[in-house]
Design an enzyme around this catalytic site. Structure first.
Site, PDB file in Angstrom:
ATOM      1  N   LYS A   8      24.668  -4.364  32.105  1.00 39.00           N
ATOM      2  CA  LYS A   8      24.756  -5.596  30.894  1.00 39.00           C
ATOM      3  C   LYS A   8      24.170  -5.101  29.796  1.00 39.00           C
ATOM      4  CE  LYS A   8      20.837  -7.949  32.354  1.00 39.00           C
ATOM      5  NZ  LYS A   8      20.080  -9.320  32.657  1.00 39.00           N
ATOM      6  N   TYR A  33       9.258  -1.043  -0.165  1.00 41.15           N
ATOM      7  CA  TYR A  33       9.204  -2.365  -0.458  1.00 41.15           C
ATOM      8  C   TYR A  33       7.850  -2.866  -0.695  1.00 41.15           C
ATOM      9  CZ  TYR A  33      14.139  -3.128  -0.589  1.00 41.15           C
ATOM     10  OH  TYR A  33      15.698  -3.103  -0.824  1.00 41.15           O
ATOM     11  N   ARG A  61      16.298 -21.221  35.560  1.00 39.53           N
ATOM     12  CA  ARG A  61      17.413 -20.814  34.376  1.00 39.53           C
ATOM     13  C   ARG A  61      18.859 -20.974  34.775  1.00 39.53           C
ATOM     14  NH1 ARG A  61      16.812 -14.441  32.834  1.00 39.53           N
ATOM     15  NH2 ARG A  61      17.911 -14.078  34.924  1.00 39.53           N
ATOM     16  N   MET A  86      16.530  -1.915   5.476  1.00 42.55           N
ATOM     17  CA  MET A  86      17.590  -2.241   6.234  1.00 42.55           C
ATOM     18  C   MET A  86      18.307  -1.040   6.821  1.00 42.55           C
ATOM     19  SD  MET A  86      21.064  -4.137   5.491  1.00 42.55           S
ATOM     20  CE  MET A  86      20.013  -6.032   5.181  1.00 42.55           C
TER      21      MET A  86
END
EC number: 5.1.1.1
Length: 406
Positions: free
Chosen positions: A43, A298, A144, A346
Site C-alpha cells: 500500500k 530563502y 479506526r 520547492m
C-alpha cells in the site's frame, strides 16, 4: 521520459531477501508442521518504493497475497500481478464495487453499506466463482475501522455476520484486526486486543461461518515473534490459517521496539537481518563560493562564517525532501557528509561542500542510502524531522522515478 538528475534506486535483491527472511521468521515461530502465510503490504505505492516495481518482485518471490490501500491501488497491482490475491485494506466506497468484481480484488469490509454495494454490483454482472470473497475487519481497540468488539449488545457484529451467512453473493474468506501497539514488547494493549479477537472468533464460529484466514499482526508482530504461535492457535480453533501483514520490514526497516526484549541501541529488534531497499540519489548541478557573512537560500537562514563552497542539488520539498531538514540534515558527496545550507526550496537544495575536496558538477549525491562507508537511513531523517521512517519513505514524490537495480 525522465531527464532530471533525481532518482530512487530500488534494490530487487534486497526486497526479495527481506521477504524471504520474513517468511522464514514466520515459520520459525510456529509449531512444527504448522504454516503461516505472509501477505506483502504494498500500500501507499509500496511505502514510497513503487507499487509497479515491487509488487511483481514480491509475487515472484512467493508472496501469494498483496495488501493495498484502495481499489485504485488494487487495479494498479492487478495490472502487474495477474494471479495474485489482492487485499484492499481500507474498505470500499460508492462506485468501486464494479472494479472489485472486474479486477478480482478482495475487500476488507465492516460497514453494512459495504455489503449493500457489493451485493448490488453482483446483480449487474455474473461472478466467475459464484460469490465475492470478503474479509471482515474487527475493531479490537484501534477505534479506526472495523466492527467493534466487544459489542455490548452484540447487535452490530451479529447483524454483519447474519448478512454474510445469508448472502449468496458474499463469502467470508478472512477475518482481520489491527493491533495498535505491537512494537511494545509484552504490551497490555496487544494482550487486550488479542482477547477481543478471540471473542470475535467465538462469535463467528457460533454463527456457522468458517473463514479460511485470520490475519492480525504486522512487521512488529513478525519480528518480535512471540505472538505468532498464540495467534496461529487461535486461528486453528475454527480451522483457519494465520496470515501476517508485514509492511515496513519488507523495505528494510524494523519498527522501533520498546518494553522487554533484546534491543539494539536505536531501539530496533536485534538480528532483524533486513536490508534497506531504496537509495535516493541526485547530482550536483551548480557550484559557487560565497564569502564570510553572505547568505544562502530563502531569508538567508544560512550565513557563511568563512569562504564557503556551495553545491546546488535539483530536488526539494516537492520531491519529498522535508523542509524540516533545512540547516539540519545532510547528504553524502564523495562518501562524506555535506550539511544542508539554508532552507530547502520547492525544487532545489543547497549543501556545503567546503570540506569535501574535488566536488564537481555532475558528481553523484546520496540523499538516502550509502556512499562509501557512510550511510543515511530513514531513521536518521525521521529523528531530525520529529516523525517516523514510514513518513520519510512515503513522502518521496511520484515525480522521483523508481529505478530497479541489481
Amino acid at each position: 521520459m525522465h531527464t532530471r538528475p533525481v532518482w530512487a534506486e530500488i534494490s530487487r535483491h534486497n526486497l526479495i531477501a527481506n521477504y524471504l527472511e520474513l517468511r522464514r521468521l514466520a515459520r520459525e515461530h510456529v509449531s512444527a508442521g504448522a504454516s503461516v502465510e505472509v501477505l506483502a503490504v504494498v500500500k501507499a505505492d509500496a511505502y514510497g518504493h513503487g507499487l509497479r516495481v515491487c509488487s511483481p518482485l514480491l509475487a515472484g518471490a512467493g508472496a501469494d497475497w498483496l495488501g493495498v490501500t484502495s481499489v485504485e491501488e488494487g487495479v494498479r497491482a492487478r495490472a502487474v500481478c495477474p494471479e495474485s490475491s489482492i487485499l484492499v485494506m481500507s474498505g470500499l466506497w460508492h462506485g468501486e464495487a464494479d472494479a472489485i468484481l472486474e479486477h478480482r480484488l478482495t475487500p476488507l469490509i465492516w460497514e453494512r453499506f459495504h455489503l449493500d454495494l457489493l451485493e448490488n454490483a453482483t446483480q449487474q454482472r455474473s461472478i466467475p466463482d459464484g460469490s465475492i470473497a470478503v474479509h471482515l475487519e474487527i475493531d479490537t481497540g484501534m477505534s479506526r475501522q472495523g466492527v467493534p468488539i466487544p459489542d455490548p449488545q452484540g447487535k452490530e457484529v451479529g447483524a454483519i455476520l447474519e448478512r454474510l451467512r445469508a448472502s449468496p453473493a458474499l463469502r467470508l474468506e478472512g477475518v482481520a484486526t489491527h493491533f495498535s501497539a505491537p512494537e511494545v514488547i509484552d504490551g497490555e494493549d496487544t494482550k487486550r486486543q488479542r482477547s477481543c479477537l478471540e471473542m470475535a472468533i467465538e462469535l463467528i464460529a457460533a454463527s456457522g461461518l468458517r473463514p479460511r484466514w485470520i490475519h492480525a499482526g504486522n512487521s512488529a508482530t513478525l519480528l518480535e515473534g512471540e505472538q505468532i504461535e498464540p495467534l496461529r492457535q487461535l486461528a486453528a480453533r475454527i480451522g483457519a490459517q494465520l496470515m501476517l501483514r508485514p509492511g515496513l520490514s519488507l523495505y528494510g526497516y524494523a519498527p522501533r521496539f520498546s518494553g522487554a526484549g533484546e534491543l539494539e541501541a536505536d531501539g530496533r529488534m536485534a538480528g532483524s537481518g533486513l536490508f534497506p531497499v531504496l537509495a535516493w540519489k541526485t547530482r550536483v548541478t551548480s557550484l559557487r563560493t560565497i564569502g564570510p557573512g553572505e547568505g544562502a537560500g530563502y531569508n538567508a537562514t544560512f550565513r557563511a562564517e568563512r569562504a564557503t563552497r556551495l553545491a546546488l542539488l535539483p530536488l526539494g520539498y516537492a520531491d519529498g525532501l522535508s523542509r524540516l531538514l533545512s540547516n539540519r540534515g545532510s547528504v553524502l558527496v564523495h562518501g562524506r557528509r555535506a550539511p544542508i545550507a539554508g532552507r530547502i526550496s520547492m525544487d532545489q537544495t543547497i549543501v556545503d561542500v567546503t570540506d569535501i575536496p574535488g566536488v564537481e558538477i555532475g558528481d553523484e549525491v546520496v540523499v538516502l542510502g550509502k556512499q562509501g562507508g557512510v550511510a543515511i537511513d530513514a531513521y536518521e531523517l525521521a529523528d531530525l524531522m520529529g516523525t517516523i521512517p514510514y513518513e520519510v519513505l512515503c513522502d518521496i514524490a511520484e515525480r522521483v522515478p523508481r529505478v530497479p537495480v541489481d
